[in-house]
Enzyme design. Structure first.
Site, PDB file in Angstrom:
ATOM      1  N   CYS A  47       0.833  -1.204   0.000  1.00 34.07           N
ATOM      2  CA  CYS A  47       0.000   0.000   0.000  1.00 34.07           C
ATOM      3  C   CYS A  47       0.876   1.266   0.000  1.00 34.07           C
ATOM      4  O   CYS A  47       1.758   1.413   0.845  1.00 34.07           O
ATOM      5  CB  CYS A  47      -0.935   0.006   1.212  1.00 34.07           C
ATOM      6  SG  CYS A  47      -2.003   1.460   1.220  1.00 34.07           S
ATOM      7  N   ASN A  67      -0.578  -8.637 -10.964  1.00 34.70           N
ATOM      8  CA  ASN A  67      -1.595  -7.603 -10.765  1.00 34.70           C
ATOM      9  C   ASN A  67      -1.144  -6.283 -11.403  1.00 34.70           C
ATOM     10  O   ASN A  67       0.028  -5.918 -11.306  1.00 34.70           O
ATOM     11  CB  ASN A  67      -1.827  -7.424  -9.259  1.00 34.70           C
ATOM     12  CG  ASN A  67      -2.703  -6.227  -8.916  1.00 34.70           C
ATOM     13  OD1 ASN A  67      -2.283  -5.356  -8.163  1.00 34.70           O
ATOM     14  ND2 ASN A  67      -3.893  -6.167  -9.463  1.00 34.70           N
ATOM     15  N   GLY A  75      -8.420  -5.286 -10.045  1.00 35.56           N
ATOM     16  CA  GLY A  75      -8.970  -4.278  -9.130  1.00 35.56           C
ATOM     17  C   GLY A  75      -9.888  -3.304  -9.835  1.00 35.56           C
ATOM     18  O   GLY A  75     -11.084  -3.553 -10.002  1.00 35.56           O
TER      19      GLY A  75
HETATM   20  C1  LIG Z   1      -9.560   2.437  -4.125  1.00 33.51           C
HETATM   21  C2  LIG Z   1      -8.481   1.408  -4.003  1.00 33.51           C
HETATM   22  C3  LIG Z   1      -8.263   0.809  -2.765  1.00 33.51           C
HETATM   23  C4  LIG Z   1      -7.243  -0.144  -2.631  1.00 33.51           C
HETATM   24  N1  LIG Z   1      -7.075  -0.768  -1.429  1.00 33.51           N
HETATM   25  C5  LIG Z   1      -6.145  -1.748  -1.323  1.00 33.51           C
HETATM   26  C6  LIG Z   1      -6.028  -2.508  -0.128  1.00 33.51           C
HETATM   27  O1  LIG Z   1      -6.775  -2.326   0.850  1.00 33.51           O
HETATM   28  N2  LIG Z   1      -5.055  -3.452  -0.086  1.00 33.51           N
HETATM   29  C7  LIG Z   1      -4.209  -3.713  -1.143  1.00 33.51           C
HETATM   30  O2  LIG Z   1      -3.355  -4.582  -1.061  1.00 33.51           O
HETATM   31  N3  LIG Z   1      -4.329  -3.022  -2.282  1.00 33.51           N
HETATM   32  C8  LIG Z   1      -5.279  -2.073  -2.409  1.00 33.51           C
HETATM   33  N4  LIG Z   1      -5.427  -1.432  -3.598  1.00 33.51           N
HETATM   34  C9  LIG Z   1      -4.595  -1.827  -4.755  1.00 33.51           C
HETATM   35  C10 LIG Z   1      -5.287  -2.907  -5.600  1.00 33.51           C
HETATM   36  O3  LIG Z   1      -5.474  -4.090  -4.848  1.00 33.51           O
HETATM   37  C11 LIG Z   1      -4.471  -3.226  -6.863  1.00 33.51           C
HETATM   38  O4  LIG Z   1      -3.206  -3.680  -6.458  1.00 33.51           O
HETATM   39  C12 LIG Z   1      -4.296  -2.025  -7.777  1.00 33.51           C
HETATM   40  O5  LIG Z   1      -5.518  -1.340  -7.948  1.00 33.51           O
HETATM   41  C13 LIG Z   1      -3.727  -2.429  -9.150  1.00 33.51           C
HETATM   42  O6  LIG Z   1      -4.604  -3.322  -9.787  1.00 33.51           O
HETATM   43  P1  LIG Z   1      -5.601  -2.833 -10.979  1.00 33.51           P
HETATM   44  O7  LIG Z   1      -4.753  -2.197 -12.056  1.00 33.51           O
HETATM   45  O8  LIG Z   1      -6.277  -4.088 -11.445  1.00 33.51           O
HETATM   46  O9  LIG Z   1      -6.539  -1.846 -10.388  1.00 33.51           O
HETATM   47  C14 LIG Z   1      -6.428  -0.477  -3.753  1.00 33.51           C
HETATM   48  C15 LIG Z   1      -6.668   0.141  -4.981  1.00 33.51           C
HETATM   49  C16 LIG Z   1      -7.676   1.075  -5.117  1.00 33.51           C
HETATM   50  C17 LIG Z   1      -7.906   1.692  -6.475  1.00 33.51           C
END
Ligand SMILES: Cc1cc2nc3c(=O)[nH]c(=O)nc-3n(C[C@H](O)[C@H](O)[C@H](O)COP(=O)(O)O)c2cc1C
Length: 325
Positions: free
Chosen positions: A99, A199, A223
């Site tokens: 994070c 991811n 995500g």
């Molecule tokens: C609004 C939001 C909240 C997120 N909260 C977390 C979280 O609580 N824990 C975590 O490991 N990643 C969190 N992420 C990251 C996502 O799990 C993911 O790694 C990231 O969005 C990249 O993937 P994507 O391109 O498919 O969105 C969050 C992302 C977003 C956009």
């Protein structure tokens, strides 16, 4: 490479704080097979028995396996909290070491731990010694472009007893900008023996296939592309497992899904909070539809659920007519 047996799919719904709550997890899972991870749960809040955090960690009502994600910095607090998390129904434990959000990093948690490998190792080792639940670590490419240490970090996680890893192909300083680096996912995959979930920037079943082919990862995590499209995760599973590409969702099905979501939010949080939360979801569900911007502006000002439902009906009727004309 084999994922732990509680994982029924190669496809994961990404943990997203404030989004992947119980109503969304249940809805996502109702479309079919996929793996579900909770929002992150702060170990210090659980150890203080903060009721709100306890509720986030409580997955006993869900009739499919949920991996609960923990975030924190103190190995002793993890050790204290893991048995409670087990009691609250977790099928697996994930530790957030990726994070990039200021509040988390300032607490020396999340992606900060990629700069303190000794502490990260101590957390993983102690959690490993505390639980027999499957243990995974979610991390990033590194801190910034001058400190890319995903390979070294992944090997450490493997040595400390993690069962599988998830890598988001961005550095901490990139946050969510630019493009995710799939090369680093391939490099990490080649360097470890435990399974790796890739991811970053998967937007469709086809891009999930591309990521797997490109990186040789063992699974994918999605995500942002699933926001307002809770069916995407199960559709991706179907495509990867059976080669079947689902039809685009009809306007009617999008409406039904959105209403189911709002009802689930109401049941879980009560109507007032549900309406507030529905504002962001409605924007996502209606993306790309005719006059969506105007509808959004109107919807965010509605203070009453029955009025919200009337406006939803009106908006979808209008879009249905447009589609038929
Ligand atoms: C609004 C939001 C909240 C997120 N909260 C977390 C979280 O609580 N824990 C975590 O490991 N990643 C969190 N992420 C990251 C996502 O799990 C993911 O790694 C990231 O969005 C990249 O993937 P994507 O391109 O498919 O969105 C969050 C992302 C977003 C956009």
């Amino acid at each position: 490479m084999m994922l732990p047996p509680h994982l029924s799919s190669k496809v994961f719904l990404a943990p997203m704080a404030g989004i992947t709550d119980q109503p969304l997890r249940q809805l996502t899972r109702s479309f079919g097979s996929c793996n579900i991870v909770s929002e992150m749960v702060a170990v210090n809040a659980v150890s203080r028995r903060n009721p709100k955090t306890y509720r986030i960690a409580d997955v006993r009502a869900e009739n499919y396996p949920v991996t609960v994600q923990l975030v924190g910095n103190e190995p002793e607090l993890f050790v204290q909290v893991v048995p409670l998390i087990e009691e609250l129904g977790a099928a697996g434990i994930d530790i957030n070491m990726g994070c990039p959000v200021k509040k988390i990093v300032n607490n020396r948690s999340g992606s900060y731990l990629m700069t303190d490998i000794a502490r990260a190792a101590s957390i993983i080792t102690q959690v490993r010694n505390t639980t027999r639940l499957p243990l995974s670590i979610k991390f990033r490419k590194g801190w910034d472009c001058n400190h890319i240490n995903a390979v070294e970090f992944a090997k450490m996680c493997e040595d400390c007893g993690a069962d599988y890893l998830t890598l988001h192909g961005r550095t901490k300083t990139e946050m969510y900008s630019g493009t995710a680096d799939w090369d680093i996912i391939g490099e990490v995959k080649a360097a470890i023996k435990i399974p790796l979930i890739g991811n970053g920037d998967i937007t469709s079943p086809q891009t999930a296939r591309q990521m797997l082919d490109y990186t040789q990862a063992d699974g994918v995590m999605i995500g942002r592309a699933a926001l307002g499209r809770p069916w995407l995760i199960a559709q991706t599973h179907k495509f990867l497992e059976h080669g079947i590409l689902s039809q685009p969702m009809s306007i009617e099905l999008i409406k039904t899904t959105m209403l189911r979501h709002i009802r689930a939010l109401s049941d879980y949080y009560g109507e007032k909070t549900a309406l507030q939360l529905a504002r962001k979801y409605v924007c996502w569900y209606c993306k790309g539809m005719r006059d969506a911007c105007r509808f959004r502006e109107k919807f965010v000002r509605i203070a009453d659920m029955s009025q919200a439902l009337v406006e939803i009906d009106r908006f979808f009727d209008y879009n249905r007519e447009e589609a038929l004309s």
